[in-house]
Design a protein around this motif. Sequence first.
Motif, PDB file in Angstrom:
ATOM      1  N   GLY A  55     -35.875  -3.195  14.551  1.00  0.00           N
ATOM      2  CA  GLY A  55     -35.750  -4.175  13.470  1.00  0.00           C
ATOM      3  C   GLY A  55     -36.677  -5.358  13.645  1.00  0.00           C
ATOM      4  O   GLY A  55     -37.314  -5.821  12.692  1.00  0.00           O
ATOM      5  N   THR A 189     -31.318  -8.747   0.696  1.00  0.00           N
ATOM      6  CA  THR A 189     -30.831  -7.405   1.000  1.00  0.00           C
ATOM      7  C   THR A 189     -30.312  -7.322   2.426  1.00  0.00           C
ATOM      8  O   THR A 189     -29.234  -6.754   2.679  1.00  0.00           O
ATOM      9  CB  THR A 189     -31.942  -6.369   0.789  1.00  0.00           C
ATOM     10  N   VAL A 190     -31.063  -7.875   3.372  1.00  0.00           N
ATOM     11  CA  VAL A 190     -30.629  -7.830   4.775  1.00  0.00           C
ATOM     12  C   VAL A 190     -29.362  -8.651   4.983  1.00  0.00           C
ATOM     13  O   VAL A 190     -28.424  -8.216   5.671  1.00  0.00           O
ATOM     14  CB  VAL A 190     -31.765  -8.330   5.689  1.00  0.00           C
ATOM     15  N   ASP A 193     -26.333  -6.766   3.643  1.00  0.00           N
ATOM     16  CA  ASP A 193     -25.888  -5.728   4.574  1.00  0.00           C
ATOM     17  C   ASP A 193     -25.196  -6.338   5.796  1.00  0.00           C
ATOM     18  O   ASP A 193     -24.179  -5.821   6.274  1.00  0.00           O
ATOM     19  CB  ASP A 193     -27.079  -4.883   5.028  1.00  0.00           C
ATOM     20  N   THR A 194     -25.742  -7.447   6.299  1.00  0.00           N
ATOM     21  CA  THR A 194     -25.156  -8.100   7.466  1.00  0.00           C
ATOM     22  C   THR A 194     -23.773  -8.654   7.155  1.00  0.00           C
ATOM     23  O   THR A 194     -22.828  -8.502   7.939  1.00  0.00           O
ATOM     24  CB  THR A 194     -26.075  -9.235   7.955  1.00  0.00           C
ATOM     25  N   HIS A 285     -31.884   3.564  13.852  1.00  0.00           N
ATOM     26  CA  HIS A 285     -31.759   3.352  12.413  1.00  0.00           C
ATOM     27  C   HIS A 285     -31.702   4.656  11.629  1.00  0.00           C
ATOM     28  O   HIS A 285     -31.202   4.684  10.505  1.00  0.00           O
ATOM     29  CB  HIS A 285     -32.939   2.522  11.882  1.00  0.00           C
ATOM     30  N   ARG A 291     -33.285   3.179   5.780  1.00  0.00           N
ATOM     31  CA  ARG A 291     -33.497   1.733   5.677  1.00  0.00           C
ATOM     32  C   ARG A 291     -33.820   1.317   4.243  1.00  0.00           C
ATOM     33  O   ARG A 291     -33.645   0.153   3.881  1.00  0.00           O
ATOM     34  CB  ARG A 291     -34.625   1.282   6.603  1.00  0.00           C
TER      35      ARG A 291
END
Length: 313
Positions: A55, A189-190, A193-194, A285, A291
């Motif tokens: 990442g 987006t990240v 998801d987090t 991943h 991803r």
Amino acid sequence: MPTVSGDDTPADDPSPGPSGEPHEPPAPDGSSSAPPPAPRRRRGGRDLGAAIGVGLGLGAIVLASLFVVKVLFVGVIAAAVAVGLWELTSRLTECRGIRTPLVPLVLGGVATVVAGYARGAEGAGAALALTALAVPVWRLRGPAEDYLRDVTAGVFAAFYVPFLATFVALMLAADDDGPQRVLTFLILTVISDTGAYAVGYKLGRHKLAPRISPGKTREGLAGALAFAMAAGALCMEFLVDDGRWWQGLLIGAAAAASATLGDLAESMIKRDLGIKDMGTLLPGHGGIMDRLDSLLPTAPVVWLLMVVFVGAG
């Protein structure tokens, strides 16, 4: 006959320890006969160290290409599209025997991304139309059996990967703040998801879509919405030209919703194919498509709302 306690546990059984596991009686020599503790399983079977390393590496590539030479990021998008198409078509062939024509998909997909950056939505639309025409023509080289099925899968792949990815190139093409728009899209987006992972892991009780993705919870979705809305307000206020915090709240909410739906959609595809991951290219991943599952459907949503709120740039 042993007596039984109120919880249906025999009274002469060893009492449970703090973790709920029964204590093992000591061995005659005074040493414990308990077996050594089993190693802790990684959540989701992922290698956390590898996942973090990959990442960080991907993040460095993205930031360097975005803010050093902007056009290099078009190459990053094109490369992701090409690898994503290869993964998707490979899994379709391996799991269902679907013969999707990879060559016109990759060439047309890369052309669609480049045309979107250089010529805008009109150029991307023309390149995509030519790709959709090339797929059935290329497939003529194969047998007549399952022709319609293979062509349909090929056209689906063209829309699912390069068409959606082209909206990232459209954001990048903005003259004044293209890199900042792309960075905002990636952050939303990240962060979504987090937030879904963190809140769902700690507080998740009610399944969101157990038939599709048993690990997703309604509490996780709430976390995704909250995290993405907060990030959206900050990004629109401080990164995007003429952006306002309240616009970021709306964009963040929409991004969290689309990212969740995209993740569920790819989960459904993988369930249909009977696989866990689309590939193994990224340690910890899965594959590139694992991803891109939340990024691809979020790109047109963020692009459209930014055009509505602050213009095309």
